[in-house]
Design a protein around this motif. Structure first.
Motif, PDB file in Angstrom:
ATOM      1  N   ALA A 182       0.922  -1.113   0.006  1.00  0.00           N
ATOM      2  CA  ALA A 182       0.078  -0.020   0.000  1.00  0.00           C
ATOM      3  C   ALA A 182       0.934   1.108  -0.116  1.00  0.00           C
ATOM      4  CB  ALA A 182      -1.012  -0.144   1.243  1.00  0.00           C
ATOM      5  N   LYS A 183       2.035   1.269   0.885  1.00  0.00           N
ATOM      6  CA  LYS A 183       2.821   2.494   0.896  1.00  0.00           C
ATOM      7  C   LYS A 183       3.551   2.543  -0.373  1.00  0.00           C
ATOM      8  CE  LYS A 183       3.915   2.118   5.816  1.00  0.00           C
ATOM      9  NZ  LYS A 183       4.749   1.919   6.964  1.00  0.00           N
TER      10      LYS A 183
ATOM     11  N   LYS B 126       1.270   4.196  -3.017  1.00  0.00           N
ATOM     12  CA  LYS B 126       1.364   5.657  -2.917  1.00  0.00           C
ATOM     13  C   LYS B 126       2.478   6.484  -3.406  1.00  0.00           C
ATOM     14  CE  LYS B 126      -1.732   5.742   1.011  1.00  0.00           C
ATOM     15  NZ  LYS B 126      -1.834   5.966   2.725  1.00  0.00           N
ATOM     16  N   ILE B 127       3.435   5.800  -3.214  1.00  0.00           N
ATOM     17  CA  ILE B 127       4.818   6.234  -3.825  1.00  0.00           C
ATOM     18  C   ILE B 127       4.901   6.273  -5.128  1.00  0.00           C
ATOM     19  CG2 ILE B 127       7.268   6.287  -3.625  1.00  0.00           C
ATOM     20  CD1 ILE B 127       7.145   5.033  -1.059  1.00  0.00           C
TER      21      ILE B 127
ATOM     22  N   ALA C  34       2.240   6.314  -7.382  1.00  0.00           N
ATOM     23  CA  ALA C  34       1.278   7.404  -7.792  1.00  0.00           C
ATOM     24  C   ALA C  34       2.252   8.659  -7.858  1.00  0.00           C
ATOM     25  CB  ALA C  34       0.199   7.402  -6.950  1.00  0.00           C
ATOM     26  N   GLU C  35       2.784   9.006  -6.573  1.00  0.00           N
ATOM     27  CA  GLU C  35       3.485  10.369  -6.615  1.00  0.00           C
ATOM     28  C   GLU C  35       4.806  10.087  -7.945  1.00  0.00           C
ATOM     29  OE1 GLU C  35       6.532  12.840  -3.656  1.00  0.00           O
ATOM     30  OE2 GLU C  35       5.612  11.035  -2.838  1.00  0.00           O
TER      31      GLU C  35
END
Length: 513
Positions: A137-138, A141-142, A144-145
């Motif tokens: 999950a982390k 997010k990274i 996506a960034e």
């Protein structure tokens, strides 16, 4: 009709479940050997190919399935994605590998504990799975960034290019400036507007470096996927009501060998005899140089010897010989005594691209009949992106990758492209160099990537026969392989099959429902 439903008169039959099955490299090998095989694969395009080939398939994430879903499977096979172990630079691959090895140690401790109960073992797996889900999950997010920053950089790069064009800069000047910006962020410009654009672009580059560092530290979900086959073996061995698999076969890139060796220790605790082996594909009749790390295991007391090589290994500048007893050329590499075949039988010469493609044309006359050619790789060599690897037509191909369609074919010994349709391998030819049947029905998008990611079926023939038929004599094994290779080359797809999804168990021969 699905191949799994096909009646076969051959005396040997096993029911196999294949994890991360891809387009069917191991499956088509199992099919010609007369084994029943069901693959689990998430990729839509690979599933489209499998469906057209008549390969029994469940589509979905392997993590959503379990060993208990297929209680009638006798054999587990698979090649989990392990690209993170081969990441170059910054130690990312090493950290991902170390993480997996630590997780395997935790599972080993759980199954080897005195009076280990299934509840305790499954609790350990749940804890590991939760940790991996949190990391995934982390990482998402990274990622996506990262995509956002890359998109912003593309916009700024386009703005810089447009600015330079409007100021009358030549194409060569623009490319030179953009190249410098990629290599360094220190260049200064007198023009205030251009300086502002470059500063924004450079700041985004610094931000991208930070994002990549955080992503590398975090790892990605593929790190955990390599644990799935081990958990399936543990579940079948220790969960009440299930029986251990009779055999296990796993393969991946050489960087994964430490994982297989760690697996082997756990499997030994579960009652398996194991063997790990680094296999050279051309030494098993594949017209391609490629190395694979293979784990083989059988439950019980049957020991597993090394899989004997049937062909000579390829050495640059060497000329293939009639047998290993013939005089070797002076410019070959030192002879490796471990290459000897069992029974003292002489090896065949490695198979060249020319020989493999000529045989394919005899079965499919529509394939191109080229003059002597050299393959110029899409990849650089020796760390130099501009130094493209080269292989002539009369030697084995370099490793077939997902970029195989980008390789140029030039007149042998020149840089002159072959004309028209001759200047690239067709998909059927690329498949043949992976030892897929020339009639294999490639479907979906990015078919080159499917081919490059697949297990070479001819290598799979050797491994499956070796592990699943240990009682054959050398003569029987040789005859069995000879027939299997012939069947593989002339294999034809059956009727397309419906691809199932998780939960669609009814009537499936491996589920018992």
């Amino acid at each position: 009709m699905s191949h799994i439903e096909k009646k076969d008169a051959r005396p040997v039959s096993f029911r196999i479940v294949d994890l991360f099955a891809g387009p069917g490299g191991l499956d088509v090998a199992a099919d010609v050997l007369g084994y029943q095989i069901t693959g689990i694969e998430w990729d839509n395009d690979a599933c489209a190919t499998r469906s057209a080939a008549g390969m029994d398939t469940f589509q979905g994430d392997v993590r959503k399935f379990s060993a208990a879903d297929f209680p009638r499977a006798q054999v587990l096979t698979g090649g989990p994605p392990c690209q993170t172990f081969t990441v170059a630079g910054h130690g990312a691959g090493r950290r991902a590998l170390d993480d997996v090895l630590r997780y395997i140690d935790r599972l080993h401790s759980a199954v080897s504990a005195d009076a280990a109960e299934w509840d305790d073992i499954s609790r350990t797996w749940r804890e590991i799975s939760e940790e991996l889900e949190e990391k995934a999950a982390k990482a998402a997010k990274i990622m996506a960034e990262k995509r956002e920053v890359q998109a912003l950089r593309s916009v700024e790069r386009a703005a810089i290019k447009k600015f330079l064009q409007e100021r009358g800069s030549s194409r060569e000047e623009i490319e030179g400036i953009l190249k410098e910006l990629r290599a360094s962020r220190e260049r200064d410009f007198e023009d205030a507007d251009l300086k502002r654009l470059v500063e924004t672009y450079s700041a985004l580059g610094t931000r991208l470096d930070d994002v990549n560092a955080r992503l590398e530290e975090q790892g990605d979900e593929r790190t955990g996927l390599v644990l799935q086959p081990l958990w399936w073996v543990i579940e079948r061995s220790r969960r009440p009501g299930l029986e251990p698999y009779e055999a296990v076969v796993l393969e991946q890139v050489p960087a994964v060998m430490p994982v297989w060796k760690k697996y082997a220790k756990v499997l030994a605790t579960l009652g398996y005899r194991t063997r790990t082996q680094l296999m050279f594909t051309e030494a098993f009749g594949v017209p391609q140089t490629r190395k694979r790390a293979v784990l083989m295991a059988r439950h019980g007391d049957t020991a597993i010897d090394k899989v004997a090589e049937t062909h000579e290994r390829y050495r640059p500048r060497a000329v293939p010989t009639e047998s290993s007893s013939a005089a070797r050329q002076a410019d070959t590499l030192p002879y490796d005594s471990e290459e000897e075949t069992s029974g003292g039988r002489p090896k065949e010469a490695w198979v060249s691209m020319e020989i493999a493609l000529k045989k394919a044309r005899s079965l499919a006359p529509h394939l191109p009949d080229r003059p002597a050619f050299t393959v110029v790789s899409n990849y650089g060599t020796g760390g130099d992106p501009g130094a493209r690897g080269r292989r002539d037509h009369d030697v084995p191909s370099a490793t077939i990758t997902g970029k195989v369609s980008r390789n140029r074919l030039v007149h042998k010994g020149t840089n002159t492209d072959l004309p028209g349709e001759f200047d690239r391998f067709t998909l059927a030819e690329a498949g043949v160099l992976q030892t897929f049947p020339v009639a294999y029905p490639w479907r979906g998008k990015d078919q080159s990537q499917q081919i490059g990611n697949a297990v070479p079926p001819r290598l799979a023939l050797h491994v499956l026969r070796h592990v699943l038929e240990p009682d054959l004599t050398d003569e029987e094994a040789s005859a069995r392989l000879e027939q299997a290779v012939a069947d593989l080359e002339t294999w034809q797809p059956g009727e397309p099959v419906h691809v199932r999804e998780h939960g669609q168990w009814e009537g499936h021969p491996l589920t018992g429902r």
